[in-house]
Scaffold this motif. Structure first.
Motif, mmCIF file in Angstrom:
data_model
loop_
_atom_site.group_PDB
_atom_site.id
_atom_site.type_symbol
_atom_site.label_atom_id
_atom_site.label_comp_id
_atom_site.label_asym_id
_atom_site.label_seq_id
_atom_site.Cartn_x
_atom_site.Cartn_y
_atom_site.Cartn_z
ATOM 1 N N LEU A 144 -56.468 31.840 -74.382
ATOM 2 C CA LEU A 144 -55.978 30.628 -73.978
ATOM 3 C C LEU A 144 -55.469 29.862 -74.963
ATOM 4 O O LEU A 144 -54.857 28.977 -74.992
ATOM 5 C CB LEU A 144 -56.907 29.833 -73.142
ATOM 6 N N PHE A 145 -55.549 30.449 -76.302
ATOM 7 C CA PHE A 145 -55.260 29.619 -77.413
ATOM 8 C C PHE A 145 -53.706 29.878 -77.679
ATOM 9 O O PHE A 145 -53.081 29.305 -78.706
ATOM 10 C CB PHE A 145 -56.116 30.076 -78.652
ATOM 11 N N CYS A 146 -53.135 31.071 -77.149
ATOM 12 C CA CYS A 146 -51.927 31.569 -77.402
ATOM 13 C C CYS A 146 -50.692 30.349 -77.259
ATOM 14 O O CYS A 146 -49.948 30.291 -78.210
ATOM 15 C CB CYS A 146 -51.916 32.846 -76.495
ATOM 16 N N GLY A 147 -50.684 29.955 -76.143
ATOM 17 C CA GLY A 147 -49.488 29.020 -75.984
ATOM 18 C C GLY A 147 -49.665 27.829 -76.838
ATOM 19 O O GLY A 147 -48.479 27.557 -77.510
ATOM 20 N N PRO A 148 -50.785 27.148 -76.860
ATOM 21 C CA PRO A 148 -50.739 25.949 -77.846
ATOM 22 C C PRO A 148 -50.650 26.491 -79.427
ATOM 23 O O PRO A 148 -49.796 25.755 -80.064
ATOM 24 C CB PRO A 148 -52.245 25.627 -77.949
ATOM 25 N N LEU A 149 -51.109 27.688 -79.886
ATOM 26 C CA LEU A 149 -50.817 28.150 -81.195
ATOM 27 C C LEU A 149 -49.358 28.426 -81.409
ATOM 28 O O LEU A 149 -48.863 28.207 -82.410
ATOM 29 C CB LEU A 149 -51.655 29.172 -81.563
ATOM 30 N N LEU A 150 -48.659 28.786 -80.483
ATOM 31 C CA LEU A 150 -47.142 29.476 -80.468
ATOM 32 C C LEU A 150 -46.428 28.125 -80.685
ATOM 33 O O LEU A 150 -45.390 28.090 -81.416
ATOM 34 C CB LEU A 150 -46.763 29.969 -79.535
ATOM 35 N N HIS A 151 -46.988 27.133 -80.045
ATOM 36 C CA HIS A 151 -46.115 25.643 -80.008
ATOM 37 C C HIS A 151 -46.370 25.290 -81.535
ATOM 38 O O HIS A 151 -45.509 24.691 -82.207
ATOM 39 C CB HIS A 151 -46.386 24.855 -79.097
ATOM 40 N N ARG A 152 -47.589 25.228 -82.039
ATOM 41 C CA ARG A 152 -48.267 24.534 -83.347
ATOM 42 C C ARG A 152 -47.588 25.338 -84.422
ATOM 43 O O ARG A 152 -47.155 24.826 -85.596
ATOM 44 C CB ARG A 152 -49.539 24.456 -83.363
#
Length: 455
Positions: free
Chosen positions: A117-125
């Motif tokens: 679940l870290f994937c989306g937020p990390l891709l944005h950041r």
């Protein structure tokens, strides 16, 4: 062979368990008041959502469980400053988010599946994300294909290597039309956490609508997201350019409430669960009453007790919300071993969730698991190809046994079976239970359980 240092022992150590085994003297009634805080299935996801905010976030009602410790460790690996302003609160400062290596992520993730679940937020950041091999309770195949397929539709490029999975977004993430093959909670969370900052609009069909999902949507809306929950499991997310942090109190843990309610039935006890609310528990409360349990909804919680007399058999079909949760059936099955007659539980969510019944049978229960389900039995929930059914004949006298806890909910079920059984039981690998039950040992003491640490 059982590993020398198990993930359960690590989990127990995070929350201060003195040993990974306890000795229980059964047959004692549980009575008293305990409190539940935020849901495991919301708090950990809310912690991940903090990565999306440009300003600090504050989460209240955070349970002191090992899974929260895992996510905190992962956030700190990525440079998030996590502090606890007061008991049950966590603050997240995301001003210095940075990349992390596979080894660091793997070391902190342990048996948790939360890194996906870290994937989306990390891709944005950061423009990239890394996922090691994922763990979790061994209750059936939990493929991450739903997650990866959704991320691809947003524009993520996924590369698999020997260390794990590396994701990038060379052209950024854009909104997508996504239809889940099953209303998966995890995949719905993945889409929400990714879509809120993606360019354009995302339409998610066949979404999960559990209360924890609605609470996550409330958090994201507080942060500045634009999310509409439409009829027929459709969620629309309009991407925005930036999000702020949030200040939020987590939804109470429905699974823990149901577990203690079952414990009250099994031990002929009387347990007041502070923090529980009726609205999110209605499906469970209906079944609890049908079985013969009594409850009283009060402003600050719900009292559950065994009113005397015989428990009644029931037929249950697990389902996604608003149906009867799969996490509720395991502790309730222990109570059904004491019902007068034949009960049937159809498990339609996970394909391997009745493994815990083997230990119950060793304790004297009469439970037959049909690995292909019962296709000719009248149904309300549509059959799934992998579903199973458990047929429980009662009442049976349970006796003490030596039990190695296999998973979170099954472990709690073994625990309450031992508490109600005649004689002594040794429950090992209890650290797994601490993944989702806050202060489990303290609460047992409060309720008058007779036990000691082994060794």
């Amino acid at each position: 062979m059982i590993p020398l240092v198990t993930d359960a022992q690590k989990a127990g150590a995070r929350v201060g368990l003195k040993s990974d085994s306890i000795v229980i003297n059964g047959g004692k009634r549980l009575e008293g008041r305990i409190e539940v805080r935020g849901a495991k299935n919301l708090a950990t996801k809310a912690m991940v959502a903090a990565l999306l905010g440009d300003t600090p976030s504050l989460l209240k009602g955070v349970p002191e469980i090992s899974d929260v410790g895992v996510v905190r460790g992962l956030l700190e690996v990525y440079g998030v400053k996590v502090t606890s302003p007061s008991p049950g609160e966590l603050s997240f400062d995301t001003s210095r988010v940075e990349s992390a290596h596979f080894a660091e992520i793997d070391a902190h993730a342990g048996a948790s599946r939360i890194p996906i679940l870290f994937c989306g937020p990390l891709l944005h950041r950061l423009g990239e994300a890394r996922i090691p091999d994922l763990g979790g309770c061994r209750i059936g195949d939990r493929p991450i294909d739903f997650h990866l397929d959704a991320l691809r539709q947003f524009g993520a490029v996924i590369e698999k290597g020997f260390e794990g999975i590396h994701l990038t977004a060379p052209d950024g993430l854009r909104g997508a039309d996504i239809e889940l093959p099953y209303p998966s909670v995890g995949a719905t969370e993945q889409v929400l956490l990714t879509a809120v900052l993606a360019t354009g609009t995302t339409e998610l069909k066949n979404a999960a609508i559990e209360p924890e999902i609605m609470d996550l949507i409330a958090i994201l809306q507080k942060m500045g997201a634009i999310i509409s929950v439409e009829p027929n499991r459709v969620i629309l997310i309009e991407g925005v350019e930036r999000l702020d942090g949030y200040n939020h109190r987590a939804l109470f843990d429905r699974n823990e409430v149901a577990s203690w309610a079952a414990a009250a039935l099994v031990t002929h006890g009387d347990i007041f669960v502070g923090g529980a609310r009726q609205t999110e528990m209605m499906a469970f409360l209906n079944v609890f009453r049908k079985v013969g349990g009594a409850f009283d909804v009060q402003e600050d919680g719900i009292r559950f007790w065994h009113p005397g007399g015989d428990l009644k058999p029931v037929t249950i079909e697990t389902d996604v919300h608003p149906g009867f949760m799969t996490d509720w059936q395991q502790p309730l099955i222990v109570a059904l071993t004491q019902a007068h007659g034949v009960s049937i539980v159809h498990e339609t969510v996970y394909e391997n969730r009745f493994g815990f019944t083997e230990a119950l049978n060793e304790m004297g229960a009469q439970i037959v698991v049909h690995k292909e389900g019962l296709p000719d039995h009248p149904r309300r929930v549509a059959r799934r190809d992998f579903e199973q059914a458990a047929v429980i004949t009662g009442p049976t006298e349970l006796h003490g046994a030596n039990i190695y806890v296999p998973d979170l909910r099954g472990g709690f079920s073994h625990l309450i079976a031992a508490l109600s059984a005649e004689g002594q039981s040794v429950i090992s690998n209890i650290g797994i239970i601490s993944r989702g039950y806050e202060h489990i040992i303290d609460k047992l003491e409060t309720l008058g359980a007779d036990f000691v640490y082994e060794g």
